[in-house]
Design a protein around this motif. Structure first.
Motif, PDB file in Angstrom:
ATOM      1  N   TYR A   2      -6.559  -3.869  -5.845  1.00  0.00           N
ATOM      2  CA  TYR A   2      -5.465  -4.516  -6.563  1.00  0.00           C
ATOM      3  C   TYR A   2      -4.673  -5.449  -5.649  1.00  0.00           C
ATOM      4  O   TYR A   2      -4.410  -6.607  -6.007  1.00  0.00           O
ATOM      5  CB  TYR A   2      -4.546  -3.465  -7.190  1.00  0.00           C
ATOM      6  N   ILE A  15      -6.107   0.847  -5.001  1.00  0.00           N
ATOM      7  CA  ILE A  15      -4.901   0.212  -4.452  1.00  0.00           C
ATOM      8  C   ILE A  15      -5.285  -1.013  -3.623  1.00  0.00           C
ATOM      9  O   ILE A  15      -4.715  -2.098  -3.795  1.00  0.00           O
ATOM     10  CB  ILE A  15      -4.079   1.225  -3.636  1.00  0.00           C
ATOM     11  N   SER A  70       1.667   6.604  -7.009  1.00  0.00           N
ATOM     12  CA  SER A  70       0.453   7.229  -7.534  1.00  0.00           C
ATOM     13  C   SER A  70       0.701   8.664  -7.990  1.00  0.00           C
ATOM     14  O   SER A  70       1.261   9.484  -7.255  1.00  0.00           O
ATOM     15  CB  SER A  70      -0.634   7.212  -6.453  1.00  0.00           C
ATOM     16  N   LEU A 119      -3.803  -3.285 -12.339  1.00  0.00           N
ATOM     17  CA  LEU A 119      -3.335  -1.941 -11.977  1.00  0.00           C
ATOM     18  C   LEU A 119      -2.542  -1.308 -13.109  1.00  0.00           C
ATOM     19  O   LEU A 119      -2.661  -0.111 -13.363  1.00  0.00           O
ATOM     20  CB  LEU A 119      -2.509  -1.963 -10.689  1.00  0.00           C
ATOM     21  N   ARG A 146      -7.346   5.096  -3.012  1.00  0.00           N
ATOM     22  CA  ARG A 146      -7.061   4.067  -2.003  1.00  0.00           C
ATOM     23  C   ARG A 146      -7.874   2.808  -2.282  1.00  0.00           C
ATOM     24  O   ARG A 146      -7.374   1.690  -2.103  1.00  0.00           O
ATOM     25  CB  ARG A 146      -7.368   4.625  -0.595  1.00  0.00           C
ATOM     26  N   LEU A 173       2.577   1.700  -3.525  1.00  0.00           N
ATOM     27  CA  LEU A 173       1.650   2.146  -4.571  1.00  0.00           C
ATOM     28  C   LEU A 173       1.143   3.561  -4.317  1.00  0.00           C
ATOM     29  O   LEU A 173       0.928   4.330  -5.262  1.00  0.00           O
ATOM     30  CB  LEU A 173       0.498   1.163  -4.707  1.00  0.00           C
ATOM     31  N   THR A 174       0.999   3.923  -3.066  1.00  0.00           N
ATOM     32  CA  THR A 174       0.608   5.294  -2.724  1.00  0.00           C
ATOM     33  C   THR A 174       1.695   6.273  -3.161  1.00  0.00           C
ATOM     34  O   THR A 174       1.404   7.339  -3.709  1.00  0.00           O
ATOM     35  CB  THR A 174       0.324   5.411  -1.215  1.00  0.00           C
ATOM     36  N   LEU A 180      -3.968   7.268  -8.224  1.00  0.00           N
ATOM     37  CA  LEU A 180      -4.716   6.065  -7.856  1.00  0.00           C
ATOM     38  C   LEU A 180      -5.497   6.334  -6.575  1.00  0.00           C
ATOM     39  O   LEU A 180      -4.977   6.985  -5.666  1.00  0.00           O
ATOM     40  CB  LEU A 180      -3.756   4.896  -7.625  1.00  0.00           C
ATOM     41  N   TYR A 224       3.627  -3.945  -8.216  1.00  0.00           N
ATOM     42  CA  TYR A 224       2.657  -4.013  -9.320  1.00  0.00           C
ATOM     43  C   TYR A 224       3.260  -4.717 -10.519  1.00  0.00           C
ATOM     44  O   TYR A 224       4.476  -4.793 -10.676  1.00  0.00           O
ATOM     45  CB  TYR A 224       2.176  -2.621  -9.731  1.00  0.00           C
ATOM     46  N   THR A 249       0.836  -1.204   0.000  1.00  0.00           N
ATOM     47  CA  THR A 249       0.000   0.000   0.000  1.00  0.00           C
ATOM     48  C   THR A 249       0.870   1.252   0.000  1.00  0.00           C
ATOM     49  O   THR A 249       0.625   2.196  -0.763  1.00  0.00           O
ATOM     50  CB  THR A 249      -0.945   0.000   1.214  1.00  0.00           C
TER      51      THR A 249
END
Length: 189
Positions: A140, A137, A100, A159, A134, A96-97, A132, A153, A93
C-alpha cells in the motif's frame, strides 16, 4: 437546493473537491500554505476544529462580501494519540502497524466563514481495521504513497477497501468531509 453565495474551498484535496462536486455545490478553490501545528492540550475533536478554524483565519482578510469559505481538517486518533500525515515510509509503516487489527476514530473539523460570521463543527467516525500483514502495508505505501493522508491511509484507496471491516458513522467523514453535516450547516449559514 439553492446556493446563492460564492463558495470557496480552501483545500487542494481531490477528495474534498469530489465530495463538494457530488453535493452539487458550485465552488472555487483557493490554497495557501498554513501551519498545521496545534496546542498540545487539545484532544480529538478539539484538534480538528482548531485546525479548520486556524486555516480559515489565514483567508479572512481576502474574503469578499458574497463569499463563504470552507476549510476542513481531518485527523486520525488511536487511543488518545493524533496520527498526522506521515513524513516517511517508516512512519507510515508504524502508523498502519498500530492501526492493524484495531479500531480508531476519524475526526473532521469544518469551518464556514464569511465576513459576517463563522461556524465551526466536527464529526467523528469509528473505523475498524482487520489485521494487516506487513506485505499488505508495504504494498500500500509503495503503490499509493499515502503521505498526504492523516493516519497514512485513505478509506477510498486499496487499503481501505481490503482493510476496513466496518465503520460506525459517516464514510464521507473518513474521506475528509462530513458532507451531511456540511449540507445541514449551509442551510442556515
Amino acid at each position: 437546493m439553492n446556493f446563492t453565495k460564492t463558495y470557496i474551498l480552501a483545500s487542494n484535496s481531490p477528495r474534498r473537491k469530489e465530495l463538494l462536486t457530488n453535493l452539487g455545490l458550485p465552488f472555487q478553490t483557493r490554497v495557501k500554505e498554513v501551519d498545521e501545528n496545534f496546542p498540545p492540550d487539545l484532544v480529538r475533536a478539539e484538534v480538528a476544529e482548531y485546525l479548520a478554524a486556524h486555516k480559515a483565519s489565514a483567508y479572512r482578510q481576502d474574503l469578499q462580501p458574497e463569499e463563504v469559505l470552507i476549510t476542513a481538517d481531518t485527523i486520525v486518533c488511536l487511543d488518545e494519540k493524533v496520527l498526522n500525515k506521515p513524513l516517511s515510509h517508516a512512519e507510515a509503516t508504524r502508523m498502519l502497524t498500530h492501526l492493524s487489527g484495531r479500531s480508531h476514530e476519524v475526526y473532521t473539523g469544518v469551518c464556514l466563514m464569511s465576513l459576517e460570521k463563522s461556524v465551526v463543527f466536527s464529526d467523528v467516525t469509528t473505523v475498524h481495521f482487520r489485521d494487516l500483514t506487513r506485505d499488505e502495508i508495504d504494498f500500500y505505501i509503495n503503490q499509493y504513497t499515502p503521505f498526504d493522508k492523516a493516519g497514512s491511509y485513505g478509506a477510498q484507496d486499496w487499503l481501505g477497501m481490503v482493510g476496513i471491516e466496518r465503520i460506525e458513522g459517516s464514510y464521507f467523514n473518513v474521506m475528509g468531509l462530513p458532507v451531511h453535516r456540511l449540507y445541514e450547516e449551509l442551510q442556515t449559514f
